[in-house]
Scaffold this motif. Structure first.
Motif, PDB file in Angstrom:
ATOM      1  N   PRO A  59       0.818  -1.221   0.000  1.00 46.89           N
ATOM      2  CA  PRO A  59       0.000   0.000   0.000  1.00 46.89           C
ATOM      3  C   PRO A  59       0.846   1.263   0.000  1.00 46.89           C
ATOM      4  CG  PRO A  59      -0.063  -1.069   2.150  1.00 46.89           C
ATOM      5  CD  PRO A  59       0.681  -1.992   1.232  1.00 46.89           C
ATOM      6  N   SER A  62       2.698   3.182  -5.437  1.00 49.78           N
ATOM      7  CA  SER A  62       1.697   3.401  -6.486  1.00 49.78           C
ATOM      8  C   SER A  62       2.416   3.716  -7.783  1.00 49.78           C
ATOM      9  CB  SER A  62       0.781   4.582  -6.149  1.00 49.78           C
ATOM     10  OG  SER A  62       0.093   4.383  -4.955  1.00 49.78           O
ATOM     11  N   TRP A  64       1.969   6.153 -10.985  1.00 43.72           N
ATOM     12  CA  TRP A  64       1.276   7.401 -11.342  1.00 43.72           C
ATOM     13  C   TRP A  64       1.359   7.552 -12.843  1.00 43.72           C
ATOM     14  CZ3 TRP A  64       2.149  12.234 -13.497  1.00 43.72           C
ATOM     15  CH2 TRP A  64       1.406  13.316 -13.019  1.00 43.72           C
ATOM     16  N   LYS A  85     -11.264   1.177  -9.112  1.00 44.26           N
ATOM     17  CA  LYS A  85     -11.225   1.095  -7.648  1.00 44.26           C
ATOM     18  C   LYS A  85     -11.709   2.379  -6.984  1.00 44.26           C
ATOM     19  CE  LYS A  85      -9.762  -3.053  -7.313  1.00 44.26           C
ATOM     20  NZ  LYS A  85     -10.541  -4.084  -6.647  1.00 44.26           N
ATOM     21  N   ARG A  86     -11.413   3.527  -7.592  1.00 49.97           N
ATOM     22  CA  ARG A  86     -11.931   4.807  -7.100  1.00 49.97           C
ATOM     23  C   ARG A  86     -12.160   5.691  -8.299  1.00 49.97           C
ATOM     24  NH1 ARG A  86      -8.765   9.500  -4.350  1.00 49.97           N
ATOM     25  NH2 ARG A  86      -9.024  10.224  -6.465  1.00 49.97           N
ATOM     26  N   GLU A  97      -7.953  12.697 -10.378  1.00 49.35           N
ATOM     27  CA  GLU A  97      -7.341  11.385 -10.211  1.00 49.35           C
ATOM     28  C   GLU A  97      -8.405  10.305 -10.041  1.00 49.35           C
ATOM     29  OE1 GLU A  97      -4.468  11.345  -7.034  1.00 49.35           O
ATOM     30  OE2 GLU A  97      -3.316  12.990  -7.909  1.00 49.35           O
ATOM     31  N   TRP A  99      -8.383   5.694  -9.461  1.00 47.61           N
ATOM     32  CA  TRP A  99      -7.497   4.584  -9.116  1.00 47.61           C
ATOM     33  C   TRP A  99      -7.970   3.296  -9.765  1.00 47.61           C
ATOM     34  CZ3 TRP A  99      -7.607   5.322  -3.077  1.00 47.61           C
ATOM     35  CH2 TRP A  99      -6.988   6.535  -2.750  1.00 47.61           C
ATOM     36  N   GLU A 101      -6.119  -0.970 -10.276  1.00 45.58           N
ATOM     37  CA  GLU A 101      -5.075  -1.832  -9.725  1.00 45.58           C
ATOM     38  C   GLU A 101      -4.593  -2.807 -10.776  1.00 45.58           C
ATOM     39  OE1 GLU A 101      -6.666  -3.853  -6.309  1.00 45.58           O
ATOM     40  OE2 GLU A 101      -6.472  -2.084  -5.042  1.00 45.58           O
ATOM     41  N   ASP A 102      -3.309  -3.184 -10.664  1.00 43.62           N
ATOM     42  CA  ASP A 102      -2.793  -4.233 -11.539  1.00 43.62           C
ATOM     43  C   ASP A 102      -3.170  -5.593 -10.928  1.00 43.62           C
ATOM     44  OD1 ASP A 102      -0.828  -5.015  -9.643  1.00 43.62           O
ATOM     45  OD2 ASP A 102       0.858  -4.465 -10.923  1.00 43.62           O
ATOM     46  N   GLY A 105      -2.570  -6.126  -7.304  1.00 42.89           N
ATOM     47  CA  GLY A 105      -3.162  -5.156  -6.394  1.00 42.89           C
ATOM     48  C   GLY A 105      -2.373  -3.867  -6.241  1.00 42.89           C
ATOM     49  N   ARG A 107      -1.678  -0.216  -6.704  1.00 45.39           N
ATOM     50  CA  ARG A 107      -2.510   0.918  -7.085  1.00 45.39           C
ATOM     51  C   ARG A 107      -1.882   1.651  -8.254  1.00 45.39           C
ATOM     52  NH1 ARG A 107      -3.624   4.944  -2.550  1.00 45.39           N
ATOM     53  NH2 ARG A 107      -5.001   3.270  -1.919  1.00 45.39           N
ATOM     54  N   VAL A 109      -2.531   5.153 -10.174  1.00 43.38           N
ATOM     55  CA  VAL A 109      -3.226   6.431 -10.104  1.00 43.38           C
ATOM     56  C   VAL A 109      -3.241   7.015 -11.511  1.00 43.38           C
ATOM     57  CG1 VAL A 109      -3.280   8.708  -9.025  1.00 43.38           C
ATOM     58  CG2 VAL A 109      -2.349   6.753  -7.758  1.00 43.38           C
TER      59      VAL A 109
END
Length: 127
Positions: A59, A62, A64, A85-86, A97, A99, A101-102, A105, A107, A109
């Protein structure tokens, strides 16, 4: 230190699945391939997916990625079946922005820089 080049290294749990994600789902162009890895273009950077890891994503890390049109990018990814995810939103620092995931997992952005953001200003011209 004089840096001539750089790249981000990802050690996936399943290299074939992760390469397929970056190549087919995100549509990243391949810079080069070798026996145990694939290097993708990331605009002015590179992403190397090589070897195999076992720890999965952190976590604290990330990826970008600046995109030209965030809404269009998200629509394209959704149509391809990728879970967002977001959803996109304007951050306090002024960037839009979202989100994803690969497969491990990590992240990712996705960023769009709005036209009026300071990052878009030409530093060569006075305000």
């Amino acid at each position: 230190m004089e840096v001539l080049s750089g790249r981000i290294l990802v050690r996936p749990v399943d290299r074939a699945r992760t390469v397929a994600f970056y190549r087919d789902t995100l549509g990243l162009a391949i810079h080069r391939e070798f026996a145990v890895g694939t290097v993708f273009f990331l605009g002015t950077g590179l992403l190397e997916v090589s070897g195999e890891g076992g720890g999965g994503a952190s976590p604290d890390q990330s990826l970008w990625l600046q995109v030209r049109d965030l809404a269009a990018t998200l629509d394209e990814l959704r149509q391809g079946g990728l879970e967002i995810k977001r959803d996109a939103r304007r951050e306090p620092w002024g960037l839009d922005e979202a989100w994803i995931e690969d497969p491990d997992g990590m992240r990712i952005v996705l960023v769009e820089i709005p036209p009026d953001h300071p990052l878009r200003r030409d530093a060569r011209t006075p305000e």
